[in-house]
Design a protein around this motif. Structure first.
Motif, PDB file in Angstrom:
ATOM      1  N   GLY A  46       2.706   7.970 -43.226  1.00  0.00           N
ATOM      2  CA  GLY A  46       2.857   6.829 -44.105  1.00  0.00           C
ATOM      3  C   GLY A  46       3.997   6.518 -44.169  1.00  0.00           C
ATOM      4  O   GLY A  46       4.860   6.144 -43.039  1.00  0.00           O
ATOM      5  N   LYS A  47       4.845   6.341 -45.334  1.00  0.00           N
ATOM      6  CA  LYS A  47       6.198   5.920 -45.446  1.00  0.00           C
ATOM      7  C   LYS A  47       6.916   7.092 -45.667  1.00  0.00           C
ATOM      8  O   LYS A  47       8.012   6.835 -46.019  1.00  0.00           O
ATOM      9  CB  LYS A  47       6.247   4.877 -46.462  1.00  0.00           C
TER      10      LYS A  47
ATOM     11  N   LEU B 101      -3.408  10.264 -48.910  1.00  0.00           N
ATOM     12  CA  LEU B 101      -2.871   9.228 -47.937  1.00  0.00           C
ATOM     13  C   LEU B 101      -4.026   8.898 -46.940  1.00  0.00           C
ATOM     14  O   LEU B 101      -4.586   9.856 -46.405  1.00  0.00           O
ATOM     15  CB  LEU B 101      -1.715   9.540 -47.150  1.00  0.00           C
ATOM     16  N   GLY B 102      -4.296   7.591 -46.710  1.00  0.00           N
ATOM     17  CA  GLY B 102      -5.139   7.097 -45.601  1.00  0.00           C
ATOM     18  C   GLY B 102      -4.819   7.375 -44.341  1.00  0.00           C
ATOM     19  O   GLY B 102      -3.873   7.949 -44.061  1.00  0.00           O
ATOM     20  N   VAL B 103      -5.595   6.843 -43.367  1.00  0.00           N
ATOM     21  CA  VAL B 103      -5.192   7.177 -41.872  1.00  0.00           C
ATOM     22  C   VAL B 103      -3.941   6.118 -41.500  1.00  0.00           C
ATOM     23  O   VAL B 103      -3.709   5.150 -42.221  1.00  0.00           O
ATOM     24  CB  VAL B 103      -6.306   6.453 -41.015  1.00  0.00           C
ATOM     25  N   GLU B 104      -3.282   6.614 -40.461  1.00  0.00           N
ATOM     26  CA  GLU B 104      -2.138   5.949 -39.902  1.00  0.00           C
ATOM     27  C   GLU B 104      -2.727   4.677 -39.104  1.00  0.00           C
ATOM     28  O   GLU B 104      -3.466   4.896 -37.901  1.00  0.00           O
ATOM     29  CB  GLU B 104      -1.531   7.003 -38.876  1.00  0.00           C
TER      30      GLU B 104
ATOM     31  N   PRO C  98      -4.638   7.115 -33.338  1.00  0.00           N
ATOM     32  CA  PRO C  98      -6.103   7.034 -32.845  1.00  0.00           C
ATOM     33  C   PRO C  98      -7.219   7.111 -33.782  1.00  0.00           C
ATOM     34  O   PRO C  98      -8.266   6.893 -33.761  1.00  0.00           O
ATOM     35  CB  PRO C  98      -6.078   8.442 -31.978  1.00  0.00           C
ATOM     36  N   ASP C  99      -6.932   7.443 -35.169  1.00  0.00           N
ATOM     37  CA  ASP C  99      -8.070   7.568 -36.239  1.00  0.00           C
ATOM     38  C   ASP C  99      -8.222   6.302 -36.994  1.00  0.00           C
ATOM     39  O   ASP C  99      -9.012   6.365 -37.597  1.00  0.00           O
ATOM     40  CB  ASP C  99      -7.624   8.563 -37.246  1.00  0.00           C
TER      41      ASP C  99
ATOM     42  N   ALA D  42      -2.630   0.309 -51.797  1.00  0.00           N
ATOM     43  CA  ALA D  42      -2.942   1.539 -52.425  1.00  0.00           C
ATOM     44  C   ALA D  42      -2.546   2.750 -51.100  1.00  0.00           C
ATOM     45  O   ALA D  42      -2.447   3.879 -51.540  1.00  0.00           O
ATOM     46  CB  ALA D  42      -4.475   1.601 -53.020  1.00  0.00           C
ATOM     47  N   GLY D  43      -3.112   2.345 -49.902  1.00  0.00           N
ATOM     48  CA  GLY D  43      -2.874   3.273 -49.117  1.00  0.00           C
ATOM     49  C   GLY D  43      -3.773   4.388 -48.988  1.00  0.00           C
ATOM     50  O   GLY D  43      -3.364   5.481 -48.157  1.00  0.00           O
ATOM     51  N   GLU D  44      -4.994   4.212 -49.780  1.00  0.00           N
ATOM     52  CA  GLU D  44      -5.870   5.313 -49.627  1.00  0.00           C
ATOM     53  C   GLU D  44      -6.788   5.276 -48.180  1.00  0.00           C
ATOM     54  O   GLU D  44      -7.475   5.879 -47.885  1.00  0.00           O
ATOM     55  CB  GLU D  44      -6.427   5.599 -50.935  1.00  0.00           C
TER      56      GLU D  44
END
Length: 275
Positions: A55-56, A134-137, A141-142, A165-167
């Motif tokens: 993420g960040k 955190l959610g996927v990048e 590849p995901d 939200a980044g989830e």
DNA sequence: CTATGGACCTGAATGC
DNA sequence: TGCATTCAGGTCCATA
């Protein structure tokens, strides 16, 4: 300043300098968002194995544990190779100076929303608290259209806030949220679960496209950004909508509108973007 | 569980 | 010029 592209550009410019470096000492300035969680003396003698990004967050891997660095709203990292370019003494906003045998890694953060936290492992509760949800990048590849659309279906909040939200997916900050929604033709206020599969696919593609472009251009978040060598971003990505309330849409000339969502500014073109 | 607002902190830009 | 107000790239946390 930093959204995912800026953090990734920072990572790339830091990793080559610091990988393999041996930590000599750590100087802390004013407190950042959270306590470091380790006595700085215990870091001395450790070797930096690499620098990853989630993420960040930047994850600085050490022999024993890792440092989680976050740039918050106003943070930046700079690296000074000791020989070629001796660093200036720390200023009032330099709150984390990691001295190594290859040079100085310095976190500069006027607002101090950033963080430097030590964790034993990535599964350490301290790290889990920050990274676990955190959610996927988006550039990994995901990140896949099926799962992205399925995720949107489970959220009733406005799409802009779901992105932030980044989830579901990480890294899309306030500027790029407005920009990706413009490219996808979706209004920020649209409920995530109401977005059809074709429109979700457009948004999916826009996220990848915008973030990739920004990374390639050196972290061009439209304002002052420089990488860890002090090189300026290229600023070639100009905003379609962000910060342009009242100005004509670059596509259709309709005045761009401003909207407050969850205490954050959103911008959109009422003609190009549909509810 | 979700949604909302507040909190953290400083500096730059704007307004009177 | 001086001073008050507003806003800023993030995200965790308490509350409803």
């Amino acid at each position: 300043m930093p959204e995912l592209p800026e953090v990734e550009v920072t990572r790339r410019s830091v990793v080559k300098n610091i990988t393999g470096a041996r930590i000599e000492s750590l100087r802390l300035g004013k407190p950042l968002r959270w306590p470091l969680g380790i006595d700085p003396l215990e870091l001395a003698g450790q070797t930096v194995l690499g620098v990853r990004r989630r993420g960040k967050y930047l994850l600085v891997d050490l022999d024993d544990g890792l440092l989680l660095l976050h740039l918050g709203m106003s943070g930046s990292l700079a690296f000074w190779p000791t020989r070629t370019n001796p660093p200036p003494p720390p200023g009032p906003h330099d709150h984390f100076d990691l001295w190594t045998d290859r040079g100085l890694l310095r976190l500069h953060d006027p607002r101090r929303f950033g963080a430097a936290v030590w964790a034993r492992h990535e599964q350490d509760p301290v790290a889990e608290k920050l990274l676990g949800h955190l959610g996927v990048e988006p550039l990994g590849p995901d990140f896949k259209p099926d799962a992205f659309h399925a995720g949107l279906k489970t959220r009733s909040a406005p799409i802009k806030q779901v992105l932030l939200a980044g989830e579901l997916v990480v890294g899309v900050g306030n500027i790029y949220a407005s920009e990706t929604l413009f490219l996808a033709g979706i209004r920020p206020s649209t409920r995530a679960q109401k977005i059809s599969r074709p429109r979700a696919d457009r948004l999916f593609a826009a996220i990848i496209q915008v973030l990739n472009l920004a990374v390639e251009q050196g972290g061009s978040t439209l304002r002052n950004f420089s990488n860890a060598q002090g090189e300026a971003g290229h600023f070639q990505v100009h905003a379609h909508v962000y910060g342009r309330a009242g100005e004509p849409c670059r596509v259709c000339a309709t005045p761009i509108r401003w909207l407050l969502q969850g205490q954050r500014s959103s911008y959109f073109c009422p003609k190009c973007q549909k509810p």
